[in-house]
Scaffold this motif. Sequence first.
Motif, PDB file in Angstrom:
ATOM      1  N   GLU A  45      -3.233   6.304 -45.417  1.00 23.25           N
ATOM      2  CA  GLU A  45      -3.030   6.048 -46.846  1.00 23.25           C
ATOM      3  C   GLU A  45      -2.724   7.312 -47.642  1.00 23.25           C
ATOM      4  N   SER A  46      -2.600   8.450 -46.954  1.00 21.88           N
ATOM      5  CA  SER A  46      -2.421   9.730 -47.650  1.00 21.88           C
ATOM      6  C   SER A  46      -1.045   9.871 -48.292  1.00 21.88           C
ATOM      7  N   GLY A  47      -0.063   9.104 -47.816  1.00 22.33           N
ATOM      8  CA  GLY A  47       1.283   9.232 -48.346  1.00 22.33           C
ATOM      9  C   GLY A  47       2.033  10.435 -47.789  1.00 22.33           C
ATOM     10  N   MET A  48       1.440  11.128 -46.830  1.00 26.17           N
ATOM     11  CA  MET A  48       2.067  12.308 -46.248  1.00 26.17           C
ATOM     12  C   MET A  48       3.027  11.922 -45.134  1.00 26.17           C
ATOM     13  N   GLU A  49       3.891  12.850 -44.777  1.00 20.69           N
ATOM     14  CA  GLU A  49       4.754  12.682 -43.619  1.00 20.69           C
ATOM     15  C   GLU A  49       3.907  12.954 -42.377  1.00 20.69           C
ATOM     16  N   LEU A  50       3.669  11.932 -41.578  1.00 21.85           N
ATOM     17  CA  LEU A  50       2.738  12.050 -40.464  1.00 21.85           C
ATOM     18  C   LEU A  50       3.468  12.446 -39.172  1.00 21.85           C
ATOM     19  N   PRO A  51       2.975  13.472 -38.481  1.00 21.54           N
ATOM     20  CA  PRO A  51       3.603  13.892 -37.221  1.00 21.54           C
ATOM     21  C   PRO A  51       3.471  12.803 -36.156  1.00 21.54           C
ATOM     22  N   ALA A  52       4.368  12.841 -35.195  1.00 23.79           N
ATOM     23  CA  ALA A  52       4.346  11.859 -34.113  1.00 23.79           C
ATOM     24  C   ALA A  52       3.101  12.034 -33.245  1.00 23.79           C
ATOM     25  N   VAL A  53       2.538  10.918 -32.827  1.00 25.59           N
ATOM     26  CA  VAL A  53       1.468  10.902 -31.833  1.00 25.59           C
ATOM     27  C   VAL A  53       1.846   9.883 -30.767  1.00 25.59           C
ATOM     28  N   ASP A  54       1.224  10.002 -29.598  1.00 24.00           N
ATOM     29  CA  ASP A  54       1.602   9.142 -28.479  1.00 24.00           C
ATOM     30  C   ASP A  54       0.509   8.154 -28.085  1.00 24.00           C
ATOM     31  N   LEU A  55      -0.699   8.386 -28.556  1.00 18.45           N
ATOM     32  CA  LEU A  55      -1.804   7.454 -28.357  1.00 18.45           C
ATOM     33  C   LEU A  55      -2.863   7.772 -29.400  1.00 18.45           C
ATOM     34  N   ILE A  56      -3.436   6.732 -29.984  1.00 21.22           N
ATOM     35  CA  ILE A  56      -4.567   6.916 -30.895  1.00 21.22           C
ATOM     36  C   ILE A  56      -5.762   6.182 -30.312  1.00 21.22           C
ATOM     37  N   ILE A  57      -6.874   6.890 -30.221  1.00 18.68           N
ATOM     38  CA  ILE A  57      -8.130   6.323 -29.729  1.00 18.68           C
ATOM     39  C   ILE A  57      -9.109   6.290 -30.890  1.00 18.68           C
ATOM     40  N   SER A  58      -9.788   5.167 -31.052  1.00 24.70           N
ATOM     41  CA  SER A  58     -10.733   5.000 -32.156  1.00 24.70           C
ATOM     42  C   SER A  58     -12.074   4.508 -31.631  1.00 24.70           C
ATOM     43  N   ALA A  59     -13.151   4.962 -32.279  1.00 24.38           N
ATOM     44  CA  ALA A  59     -14.501   4.513 -31.934  1.00 24.38           C
ATOM     45  C   ALA A  59     -15.435   4.851 -33.093  1.00 24.38           C
ATOM     46  N   THR A  60     -16.700   4.582 -32.910  1.00 18.14           N
ATOM     47  CA  THR A  60     -17.851   4.781 -33.819  1.00 18.14           C
ATOM     48  C   THR A  60     -18.059   3.619 -34.776  1.00 18.14           C
ATOM     49  N   ALA A  61     -17.030   2.832 -35.065  1.00 22.60           N
ATOM     50  CA  ALA A  61     -17.138   1.668 -35.943  1.00 22.60           C
ATOM     51  C   ALA A  61     -15.982   0.727 -35.621  1.00 22.60           C
ATOM     52  N   PRO A  62     -16.127  -0.573 -35.928  1.00 19.29           N
ATOM     53  CA  PRO A  62     -15.031  -1.512 -35.642  1.00 19.29           C
ATOM     54  C   PRO A  62     -13.759  -1.132 -36.389  1.00 19.29           C
ATOM     55  N   LEU A  63     -12.645  -1.215 -35.694  1.00 21.31           N
ATOM     56  CA  LEU A  63     -11.331  -0.927 -36.274  1.00 21.31           C
ATOM     57  C   LEU A  63     -10.716  -2.241 -36.724  1.00 21.31           C
ATOM     58  N   SER A  64     -10.337  -2.309 -37.997  1.00 23.90           N
ATOM     59  CA  SER A  64      -9.762  -3.557 -38.508  1.00 23.90           C
ATOM     60  C   SER A  64      -8.404  -3.808 -37.867  1.00 23.90           C
ATOM     61  N   LEU A  65      -8.084  -5.075 -37.657  1.00 24.34           N
ATOM     62  CA  LEU A  65      -6.799  -5.444 -37.064  1.00 24.34           C
ATOM     63  C   LEU A  65      -5.655  -5.000 -37.962  1.00 24.34           C
ATOM     64  N   GLN A  66      -5.855  -5.084 -39.260  1.00 24.23           N
ATOM     65  CA  GLN A  66      -4.817  -4.681 -40.206  1.00 24.23           C
ATOM     66  C   GLN A  66      -4.468  -3.198 -40.046  1.00 24.23           C
ATOM     67  N   LEU A  67      -5.489  -2.340 -39.919  1.00 28.04           N
ATOM     68  CA  LEU A  67      -5.248  -0.913 -39.757  1.00 28.04           C
ATOM     69  C   LEU A  67      -4.577  -0.628 -38.418  1.00 28.04           C
ATOM     70  N   ALA A  68      -5.041  -1.286 -37.355  1.00 28.96           N
ATOM     71  CA  ALA A  68      -4.442  -1.080 -36.034  1.00 28.96           C
ATOM     72  C   ALA A  68      -2.970  -1.484 -36.044  1.00 28.96           C
ATOM     73  N   GLU A  69      -2.659  -2.592 -36.697  1.00 28.77           N
ATOM     74  CA  GLU A  69      -1.267  -3.054 -36.760  1.00 28.77           C
ATOM     75  C   GLU A  69      -0.392  -2.088 -37.547  1.00 28.77           C
ATOM     76  N   SER A  70      -0.938  -1.541 -38.638  1.00 32.33           N
ATOM     77  CA  SER A  70      -0.145  -0.613 -39.445  1.00 32.33           C
ATOM     78  C   SER A  70       0.132   0.683 -38.683  1.00 32.33           C
ATOM     79  N   ILE A  71      -0.838   1.142 -37.886  1.00 29.99           N
ATOM     80  CA  ILE A  71      -0.645   2.352 -37.076  1.00 29.99           C
ATOM     81  C   ILE A  71       0.428   2.121 -36.020  1.00 29.99           C
ATOM     82  N   GLU A  72       0.333   0.998 -35.327  1.00 28.69           N
ATOM     83  CA  GLU A  72       1.295   0.715 -34.262  1.00 28.69           C
ATOM     84  C   GLU A  72       2.699   0.510 -34.823  1.00 28.69           C
ATOM     85  N   ALA A  73       2.805  -0.098 -36.015  1.00 23.93           N
ATOM     86  CA  ALA A  73       4.113  -0.281 -36.632  1.00 23.93           C
ATOM     87  C   ALA A  73       4.723   1.058 -37.045  1.00 23.93           C
TER      88      ALA A  73
END
Length: 475
Positions: A248-276
């Motif tokens: 949500e920062s509005g910045m130009e985000l560098p490319a990544v090849d895999l994102i791993i998340s933990a410590t709390a449930p990841l919302s489906l909406q956020l996961a979908e926005s990252i993958e898109a």
Amino acid sequence: MPKLIAHQTPDAIIAYTQSHVMTAHDFLRDCFGLAMRLPTKPYLLNFCKNRYLFAVGMGAAALSRQAMLLPPTYNQGMISQLQKTYPDFYILYDQDVLEITELPSFKLEYPVLPSYECYGSLSDLKKDFSVPEIPADHVMAYVFTSGSTGEPIPHAKTWGSLTRNVQAQLCRIREDVNFLNQKFTVLATVPPQHMYGLESSVLVALLGGQAFGAAHPFFPQDICTELECLPRPRVLVSTPLHLRTWMESGMELPAVDLIISATAPLSLQLAESIEAKFQIPVQEIYGCTETGQIATRLPTVNPVWQTYGEVEIMQADSGDDGCGGAVAKGDYIFSPTELNDVLEVIDKNHFKLLGRKVDQVNIAGKRSSLGYLNYQLNTIQGVKDGVFFIPDMVDTPKEKLGETRLAAFAVASGISKADILKALRSRIDAAFMPRPLFIVDELPRNSTGKLPHQVLVELAQKLQSKQIATEPQKQ
């Protein structure tokens, strides 16, 4: 015996620091050199913020057969508690901290060895590259529970169990992502002292022949800057809190090849926005301090979790509260361990996560969970962050009558408290409405995005006291 690192050649890259590229030779040289200089005590508190220096401290401790103490917090109260249980420990640190001035300590700086000539045979490490072995039963660390479900409790982690754990993680990463046999580089927004950060940033690199970035970025700009300095393929190890702020920062985000998340449930909406955005998979890890990581899922593909390797999940008998428990066993888990979550076990290797046992709420015969309520609060337009909790220490007339009430905090922009409550009434049963709802500038999350219950209780007490002090007195 398992080895200290999995890198096969002295020139293999292990870490990227702010100004240096550290190879396997550099790492072993620093570990051996530091091991010669460390105090001869059985325990150390590895407080290093720089991930490379933390790893060197861990490696030196392994060579010296010392055990790290990794508590959930590093405040004076926690350190005093550790002194009672582990009186003979010292602190390894890389940044000055007021709380440790009166304790035995050793400051670690770069370069780790200011003069290599002092160490004779260390200069031969590159010529005769040989990786030391560490006994599988050596207790590498005592990792403590986070404190969100009770008093911190130590859990011993041997080098053998940590090695098997990370090997299982690497197999799962290769199943989910095709890196075409390229070595990847990890950047983590979580500290190495946390079990998730230890496994998924430091150990996955050392024991998997990969590399990591030494920084611990927190803000979106810092994450972007550090990512741009690392070669691809890049793996970002983070939390839902960091990921949402980053996206949500509005910045130009560098490319990544895999994102791993933990410590709390990841919302489906956020996961979908990252993958898109990146056209990459988002992998979510399930685990806890007691067992380490034990399962993953790709949330946009399947809500079901799949366990690692030979780890199995069994349904346990329901407790007095009616919540179905579960037990994890096998592989690197020393003994069958009851989990603090409510799981729907599909078979021994697959399950659905329904919530935490301590999250279950029963009010006036109606049942819900804090996880569900938090989801409803955080999906309201204008709510940036929010959390429900049971204010067991808040002194209200209803509490005196023994009637459970919920409270909530919300960080909001462009929406009033009244509108938030109105939106909640349309989403949840009236029995679970927060009384009170506090509007705050930010939530007191720790470095992994968690909100320990006692911290929320203290914040609620502070805000209620302030509110009472400003209310007009009745005559």
